[in-house]
Design an enzyme around this catalytic site. Structure first.
Site, short mmCIF file in Angstrom:
data_model
loop_
_atom_site.label_atom_id
_atom_site.label_comp_id
_atom_site.label_asym_id
_atom_site.label_seq_id
_atom_site.Cartn_x
_atom_site.Cartn_y
_atom_site.Cartn_z
N GLU A 169 0.83 -1.21 0.00
CA GLU A 169 0.00 0.00 0.00
C GLU A 169 0.86 1.26 0.00
O GLU A 169 0.56 2.24 -0.69
CB GLU A 169 -0.94 0.02 1.21
CG GLU A 169 -1.97 -1.10 1.23
CD GLU A 169 -3.09 -0.92 0.21
OE1 GLU A 169 -3.10 0.09 -0.49
OE2 GLU A 169 -3.96 -1.82 0.13
N ARG A 173 0.71 3.84 -3.11
CA ARG A 173 0.10 5.16 -2.83
C ARG A 173 1.16 6.23 -2.58
O ARG A 173 1.05 7.33 -3.12
CB ARG A 173 -0.81 5.07 -1.60
CG ARG A 173 -1.94 4.07 -1.78
CD ARG A 173 -2.94 4.16 -0.66
NE ARG A 173 -3.71 2.93 -0.57
CZ ARG A 173 -4.98 2.87 -0.19
NH1 ARG A 173 -5.62 3.94 0.13
NH2 ARG A 173 -5.61 1.71 -0.12
N ASP A 302 -4.92 -9.47 -8.45
CA ASP A 302 -5.12 -8.43 -9.48
C ASP A 302 -3.90 -7.70 -10.05
O ASP A 302 -3.50 -7.89 -11.20
CB ASP A 302 -6.15 -7.39 -8.99
CG ASP A 302 -5.94 -6.89 -7.55
OD1 ASP A 302 -4.90 -7.22 -6.96
OD2 ASP A 302 -6.81 -6.17 -7.04
N GLU A 436 -12.34 0.80 -9.89
CA GLU A 436 -12.01 -0.15 -10.97
C GLU A 436 -12.94 -0.11 -12.18
O GLU A 436 -12.48 -0.25 -13.34
CB GLU A 436 -11.95 -1.59 -10.43
CG GLU A 436 -10.79 -1.86 -9.47
CD GLU A 436 -10.98 -1.27 -8.08
OE1 GLU A 436 -12.14 -0.93 -7.75
OE2 GLU A 436 -9.99 -1.14 -7.33
C1 DMJ Z 1 -6.42 0.71 -4.90
O1 DMJ Z 1 -5.66 1.01 -3.78
C2 DMJ Z 1 -5.57 0.09 -5.96
O2 DMJ Z 1 -6.23 0.20 -7.18
C3 DMJ Z 1 -5.25 -1.36 -5.71
O3 DMJ Z 1 -4.56 -1.97 -6.77
C4 DMJ Z 1 -6.47 -2.17 -5.39
N1 DMJ Z 1 -7.61 -1.43 -5.05
C5 DMJ Z 1 -7.60 -0.14 -4.50
C6 DMJ Z 1 -8.89 0.59 -4.80
O4 DMJ Z 1 -9.99 -0.18 -4.90
#
Ligand code: DMJ
Length: 544
Positions: A169, A173, A302, A436
């Protein structure tokens, strides 16, 4: 004789030192408390200043990639321009309220009107919303707000804290956000902060296999994994979503350590057996063995697939190894996980121990955009097929929104018998301002210019405005099937980083952040394509 003289000399020195110390102490006692405090503070400031100079050491100059389309995108059409303005106003509302009620905290509670945080950010106030929102502010032309955020970062963002954060994260971010802010604005401070943070994450890689821990304490460097993860494993979507940021860090610092860390992960994954060609979501960093055989394109898996494709794109399509891994992976996914429902909707299920669960998460909806983005360059000219597949996923995800009372999609939806694209369990009916589906609309819009994607994006924007907007910002909702929404009272930082950015781009011209020059990280932070023909990262740091 000589020894006695030496002893005498020493005694005199000690006596003189004592007297000096005594004089200084007396001098101190003559001073007021305030004067003493001021002196201590001056000393402290000196130490902090010295540390800052050390930390802010200049980084080596590197050729900055060609930065095309960092502003503009003004729509010619009046209606589109108005929509874009509305999205910008929503961003202002989200930002201004965070500024007023949550400043410096990680996120905002828009109803309680106070700061909010979760364990992914650790126990420290790291201003996650500020860092995540910076590039969105920049591209929307909200420059005063951008400067305000920059000032906070200069004065307050400190990573020398005793706090245990999520490596993934914080990478997507913070490092992603800081690097994008650096490339867009050219302000050195963002690059310096990104590198300072990256150094703090490196101890997470000290495992027997080099697969990083999920969490690391920024001060002690001690790492560990989530208690809930199968067999003490690290998560595929976490250790597999570092490549873009780490390659940029090596590029900008001339230090290959970051590049080596992510390439080591790649090499290790290449050597592993894959059941049915699929990557399981869990890998034990001590033993190097897979945990539970669970494969998903939604949560836990994902962005690993996303970063294989984007590693190739950001290398100016020269990282063929990454492209091959992506192609192999999605072929297996298509074979085992992607199905058509009775009602004709294409969905991506989850593979659990040889069994397909007919359930698709909101998170998996990003894959529509990914398939479209990867269409060009796919094997044996399957470009048309992947663009079509992307469009089908977009349609399915739109249905998951359209079949609710609020016209906002649930966290997860089923394809079982009569139930299609609808959440069944109460715990899966929430919408937390996730991006998404809108992300997929935007990619499909860029590649097809089919007006339906703008229409669907606008439907989502209106629903967010109607049901998620409160006077203190924007909040998620607990049940999208109930026409009277209950708010969860959290304004997620990714709402500003991703959801509003993708909406803004959807109503902008393609000249804003064109996709042949920019690759968006998984948190929607744009990083420029690196034309590395003359500056290879693969072994020669001297090239820069
Ligand atoms: C985000 O922090 C990023 O897109 C991450 O890859 C997965 N999902 C969250 C938002 O839904």
């Amino acid at each position: 004789m000589q020894k006695r003289e030496e002893e005498e000399r020493l005694r005199n020195k000690i006596r003189a030192d004592h007297e000096k110390a005594l004089e200084e102490a007396k001098e101190k006692l003559r001073k007021s408390r305030e004067e003493i405090r001021a002196e201590i503070q001056t000393e402290k400031n000196k130490v902090v200043q010295e540390m800052k100079i050390k930390e802010n050491k200049p980084l080596p100059p590197v050729p900055i990639p060609n930065l095309v389309g960092i502003s503009g995108g003004d729509p010619e059409d009046n209606d589109v321009r108005e929509k874009r303005e509305k999205i910008k106003e929503m961003m202002k509302h989200a930002w201004d309220n965070y500024r007023t009620y949550g400043w410096g905290h990680n996120e905002l509670r828009p109803i309680a009107r106070k700061g909010h945080s979760t364990n992914i950010f650790g126990s420290s106030q790291m201003g996650a919303t500020i860092v995540d929102a910076l590039d969105t502010l920049y591209i929307m032309g909200l420059h005063a707000e951008f400067l305000d955020g920059q000032r906070w970062i200069e004065e307050n963002l400190d990573f020398s804290v005793n706090s245990e954060v999520s490596v993934f994260e914080v990478n997507i971010r913070f490092i992603g956000g800081l690097l994008a802010a650096y490339y867009l604005s050219g302000e050195e401070i963002f690059k310096i902060k990104a590198v300072q943070l990256a150094e703090k994450l490196l101890p997470a890689f000290n495992t027997p296999t080099g697969i990083p821990w999920a969490m690391v304490n920024l001060k002690s460097g001690v790492g560990r994994n989530w208690g809930w993860a199968s067999a003490g494993s690290s998560i595929l979507a976490e250790f597999g979503t570092l490549h873009m940021e780490f390659v940029h860090l090596s590029y900008l610092t001339g230090d290959l350590i970051y590049y080596k860390k992510v390439m080591h992960i790649r090499k290790l994954l290449q050597k592993m057996d894959r059941p049915n060609g699929l990557y399981p979501n869990y890998l034990n960093p001590r033993t190097g063995r897979w945990g539970q055989y669970h494969t998903s394109v939604g949560g836990l898996g994902d962005s690993f697939y996303e970063y294989l494709l984007k590693a190739w794109l950001m290398s100016d399509k020269t990282d063929h190894e990454a492209r091959k891994m992506y192609d192999d992976a999605i072929e297996a996914i298509e074979k085992h996980l992607i199905k058509k429902s009775r009602g004709g909707l294409i969905f991506i299920g989850e593979w659990k121990n040889g069994h397909l669960e007919k359930k698709m998460g909101h998170l998996a909806c990003f894959a529509g955009g990914m398939f479209a983005l990867g269409a060009d360059g796919s094997r044996t000219d399957k470009a048309g097929h992947y663009l079509e597949l992307g469009a089908e996923i977009a349609r399915t995800c739109h249905e998951s929104y359209d079949r609710t009372a609020l016209k906002l999609g649930p966290e997860s939806f089923k394809f079982d018998g009569a139930v299609e694209a609808v959440a069944v369990r109460q715990a899966e009916k929430y919408y937390i301002l996730r991006p998404e589906v809108i992300e997929t609309y935007w990619y499909l819009w860029r590649f097809t210019h089919d007006p339906r994607y703008r229409q669907w994006g606008w439907e989502a924007a209106l629903a967010i405005e109607k049901y998620c907007r409160v006077s203190g910002g924007f909040s998620g909702v607990k049940d999208v099937y109930s026409s009277t929404p209950t708010h969860d009272d959290v304004q997620q930082s990714f709402f500003l980083a991703e959801t509003l950015k993708y909406l803004y781009l959807l109503f902008s011209g393609d000249d804003l952040l064109p996709l042949d020059h920019w690759v968006f990280n998984t948190e929607a932070h744009p990083l420029p394509v690196l034309h590395l023909a003359n500056t290879t990262l693969s072994g020669n740091p001297a090239v820069r």
